[in-house]
Design a protein around this motif. Structure first.
Motif, PDB file in Angstrom:
ATOM      1  N   ASP B 137       0.848  -1.174   0.614  1.00 38.19           N
ATOM      2  CA  ASP B 137      -0.105   0.279   0.077  1.00 38.19           C
ATOM      3  C   ASP B 137       0.667   0.988   0.125  1.00 38.19           C
ATOM      4  O   ASP B 137       0.196   2.369  -0.342  1.00 38.19           O
ATOM      5  CB  ASP B 137      -0.667  -0.661   0.887  1.00 38.19           C
ATOM      6  N   THR B 181      -0.484   6.368  -6.110  1.00 37.24           N
ATOM      7  CA  THR B 181      -1.111   5.093  -6.069  1.00 37.24           C
ATOM      8  C   THR B 181      -0.833   5.035  -4.867  1.00 37.24           C
ATOM      9  O   THR B 181      -1.080   4.017  -4.549  1.00 37.24           O
ATOM     10  CB  THR B 181      -0.085   4.182  -6.932  1.00 37.24           C
ATOM     11  N   ASP B 182       0.284   5.930  -3.729  1.00 38.01           N
ATOM     12  CA  ASP B 182      -0.482   5.166  -2.182  1.00 38.01           C
ATOM     13  C   ASP B 182      -1.848   5.251  -1.916  1.00 38.01           C
ATOM     14  O   ASP B 182      -2.401   6.130  -1.953  1.00 38.01           O
ATOM     15  CB  ASP B 182       1.231   6.280  -1.964  1.00 38.01           C
ATOM     16  N   ILE B 183      -2.191   4.307  -0.645  1.00 36.50           N
ATOM     17  CA  ILE B 183      -3.187   4.475  -0.209  1.00 36.50           C
ATOM     18  C   ILE B 183      -3.846   6.012   0.023  1.00 36.50           C
ATOM     19  O   ILE B 183      -4.762   6.421   0.833  1.00 36.50           O
ATOM     20  CB  ILE B 183      -3.601   3.042   0.519  1.00 36.50           C
ATOM     21  N   ASN B 184      -2.896   6.236   1.008  1.00 38.80           N
ATOM     22  CA  ASN B 184      -3.015   7.748   1.367  1.00 38.80           C
ATOM     23  C   ASN B 184      -2.829   9.280   0.419  1.00 38.80           C
ATOM     24  O   ASN B 184      -3.027   9.585   1.246  1.00 38.80           O
ATOM     25  CB  ASN B 184      -2.074   7.871   2.027  1.00 38.80           C
ATOM     26  N   SER B 186      -4.284  11.493  -2.150  1.00 40.60           N
ATOM     27  CA  SER B 186      -5.744  11.586  -2.773  1.00 40.60           C
ATOM     28  C   SER B 186      -5.668  12.952  -4.278  1.00 40.60           C
ATOM     29  O   SER B 186      -4.260  13.845  -3.646  1.00 40.60           O
ATOM     30  CB  SER B 186      -6.610  12.189  -1.635  1.00 40.60           C
ATOM     31  N   LYS B 201      -8.518   8.313  -4.809  1.00 42.11           N
ATOM     32  CA  LYS B 201      -7.271   7.648  -4.444  1.00 42.11           C
ATOM     33  C   LYS B 201      -5.924   7.013  -4.320  1.00 42.11           C
ATOM     34  O   LYS B 201      -6.279   6.265  -5.418  1.00 42.11           O
ATOM     35  CB  LYS B 201      -8.025   7.330  -2.932  1.00 42.11           C
ATOM     36  N   SER B 203      -4.762   3.855  -4.660  1.00 44.20           N
ATOM     37  CA  SER B 203      -5.071   1.760  -4.620  1.00 44.20           C
ATOM     38  C   SER B 203      -4.580   0.974  -3.779  1.00 44.20           C
ATOM     39  O   SER B 203      -4.187  -0.062  -3.920  1.00 44.20           O
ATOM     40  CB  SER B 203      -5.658   1.445  -6.513  1.00 44.20           C
ATOM     41  N   GLY B 204      -2.870   1.101  -4.266  1.00 44.22           N
ATOM     42  CA  GLY B 204      -1.455   0.234  -3.494  1.00 44.22           C
ATOM     43  C   GLY B 204      -1.653  -0.503  -4.532  1.00 44.22           C
ATOM     44  O   GLY B 204      -0.435  -1.358  -4.413  1.00 44.22           O
TER      45      GLY B 204
END
Lengths: 157, 278
Positions: B137, B181-184, B186, B201, B203-204
Motif C-alpha cells: 500500500d 498510487t499510495d493509499i494515503n 488523493s 485515491k 489503490s496500493g
C-alpha cells in the motif's frame, strides 16, 4: 651447442643494453663500451686462452648486430684477446687498481679507435678523456663489488 | 687471479686473424661490399621485432585497450543518458507538442510573454523500492534536487517525462515523494468536459488509482479509455494535466461506482524527475 647459444644470447642482450644507454650517456660526452668491457671481462676470467678464431667470430657477430664496419670489432677483439692472453700470467702480480686502470686504458683505446674509424670528422678528445675516466671508474666500481660482496663457496670434505 | 697455471698465446694465428680483420675492414670501408648483409640483418631484426611484438605484446595491449574503451563507452553512455533524460524533463513542460497540459494556452502564453507563472527543478531519484511499489500500500520514493536553491518545494508536484507521479511531502532533502498510487494519496480529477469531478485515491497497486463516486449525482456517462485530467482543486497539482485513462468501471451498488484509472506515468520509468511549483 647450448653453451654457444647462451653466449650468443648474452652477447645480443649486452649489445642491446649498450645501444640503449649509449644515447643517454652521449649527452654527457661519454662513450661507454659495455660490450667490449663484457668481452674483456670474459677473456680475463677465462681459465684457458681464448682461441683467436673465437675472438674473430664474436667480433664479426658484434659487427653484424651493432651495424658497424665488418672487421672492426673482429680486429679489436683479436688484438685485445692477444694482449690479455699475454698479460694473463702477469695479472697475478697486479693489484686490483692496476687491473682496473689496465682495462680502463683498453676501453679508452677501443673508444679512440672506433671513433677514428666511424666518427673521424667529429672526433672529440673531450669525449675520449671523459670516457676514459668513466670507464676506469666503472672498472674500479666492479672490482669494489668483489670486495664488498665476496663470492661464497661451499667447502667439501 | 684469472688463471692459476701459465698459458701461452698463439702469435701466428692471432697475427693471421688480425691481418684478416684488417683486410675485411679496409675492404668494407672502401667498397661497402657488406652493405647487403647489413641491410638483410636489419630487415630480419625489424621483422623479428614486429613478429615478437605481434605475438607477445599486441594481444595484451589490445585487451587492455578494449577494456579501457569499453569503460569509456559505458561512462559516455551513462553521461549521455543522463543528459538526454534531463533534456526530456526540461523540454516536457515547454514543448508545444506534448499532452501534459490539456489546454495549451498556458504554455502558449508563457512563450509569448516569456514569463512563467511556475518554476520547476530537476530532481534525481535516490531511492524507490520496486517490490514495495508492486506489492504493497505504501508507495513512496525519495528524490534529491539537482542544483538546490532556497525555493520552498514542499507539496510540489513531481512529474517525469510521461506525466505526474506524486507530490513532495517533506521539507528536507532527500525529499520524500508520496506517489499517486499510495493509499494515503488523493488527487482531484475531472473529465475533459468539466462535467465530472472526483477525488481519486491511490489503490496500493502499481499505476492504478481509484475514484469512487455516486452515479446519481453525476450525469456524465463514464466510458473505458476516457482520459482523466487533474482538476487543480487541491492546490497541489496544476489544472488540466493528463493523469491517465479509465481502465475499469465497477458498479458497487446503486449509490457507488468505482472507476479504476490507469496512470500514464510510472515512477519506475526514469531516474530524473521534474518538481513543479506553481
Amino acid at each position: 651447442m647450448l653453451k654457444y647459444f647462451k653466449k650468443i644470447l648474452l652477447i645480443i642482450f649486452i649489445n642491446f643494453l649498450d645501444q640503449s644507454i649509449s644515447s643517454f650517456l652521449s649527452n654527457f660526452y661519454i662513450i661507454f663500451p659495455l660490450t667490449f668491457l663484457a668481452y674483456t671481462f670474459y677473456v680475463y676470467r677465462s681459465d684457458k686462452n681464448i682461441n683467436p678464431s673465437e675472438a674473430f667470430v664474436i667480433g664479426l657477430f658484434i659487427d653484424l648486430i651493432s651495424e658497424s664496419y665488418f672487421g672492426l670489432h673482429a680486429l679489436i677483439f683479436c688484438v685485445v684477446t692477444y694482449i690479455i692472453n699475454i698479460y694473463a700470467n702477469a695479472f697475478k702480480l697486479f693489484s686490483y687498481l692496476q687491473i682496473c686502470i689496465f682495462f680502463g686504458v683498453l676501453s679508452t683505446a677501443y673508444v679512440g679507435f672506433t671513433q677514428l674509424i666511424i666518427n673521424l670528422y667529429n672526433f672529440s678528445y673531450l669525449m675520449l678523456f671523459i670516457s676514459a675516466i668513466f670507464c676506469t671508474t666503472f672498472c674500479i666500481f666492479i672490482a669494489a663489488l668483489r670486495v664488498f660482496f665476496p663470492k661464497t663457496s661451499k667447502i667439501t670434505i | 687471479m684469472a688463471r692459476i697455471s701459465p698459458t701461452f698465446s698463439k702469435k701466428i694465428s692471432f697475427s693471421l686473424f688480425i691481418i684478416l680483420s684488417t683486410c675485411i675492414i679496409i675492404f668494407d670501408i672502401t667498397s661497402s661490399s657488406f652493405q647487403d648483409i647489413r641491410n638483410s640483418f636489419k630487415s630480419f631484426k625489424i621483422s623479428s621485432a614486429y613478429v615478437i611484438k605481434t605475438i607477445s605484446i599486441e594481444p595484451i595491449s589490445s585487451i587492455k585497450q578494449k577494456l579501457k574503451s569499453k569503460n569509456n563507452l559505458i561512462k559516455e553512455n551513462k553521461y549521455l543518458k543522463d543528459a538526454l533524460e534531463k533534456s526530456y524533463i526540461d523540454n516536457y513542460l515547454l514543448s508545444r507538442e506534448n499532452s501534459f497540459f490539456k489546454d495549451h494556452e498556458m504554455i502558449n502564453d508563457s512563450f509569448i510573454s516569456s514569463e512563467y507563472n511556475f518554476f520547476y527543478k530537476i530532481a534525481q531519484l535516490k531511492s524507490l523500492d520496486p517490490n514495495m511499489y508492486k506489492c504493497c500500500d505504501k508507495h513512496r520514493m525519495f528524490v534529491e534536487i539537482i542544483e538546490e536553491s532556497n525555493n520552498d518545494i514542499y507539496q510540489s508536484a513531481v512529474f517525469n517525462n510521461l506525466g505526474l507521479v506524486g507530490q513532495i511531502i517533506n521539507k528536507k532533502s532527500p525529499y520524500e515523494v508520496l506517489l499517486l498510487t499510495d493509499i494515503n494519496h488523493s488527487i482531484p480529477i475531472k473529465t475533459e468536459s468539466d462535467e465530472f469531478f472526483c477525488n481519486a485515491k491511490g489503490s496500493g497497486r502499481s499505476d492504478i488509482i481509484i475514484c469512487s463516486f455516486n452515479p446519481l449525482m453525476w450525469d456524465e456517462e463514464m466510458k473505458l479509455e476516457t482520459t482523466i485530467f487533474s482538476s487543480g482543486l487541491g492546490g497541489i497539482y496544476p489544472r488540466n494535466i493528463e493523469i491517465g485513462a479509465i481502465k475499469q468501471i465497477i458498479n458497487v451498488d446503486s449509490n457507488q461506482t468505482d472507476i479504476e484509472i490507469e496512470l500514464f506515468s510510472s515512477p519506475m520509468e526514469s531516474d530524473l524527475f521534474g518538481v513543479l511549483k506553481f
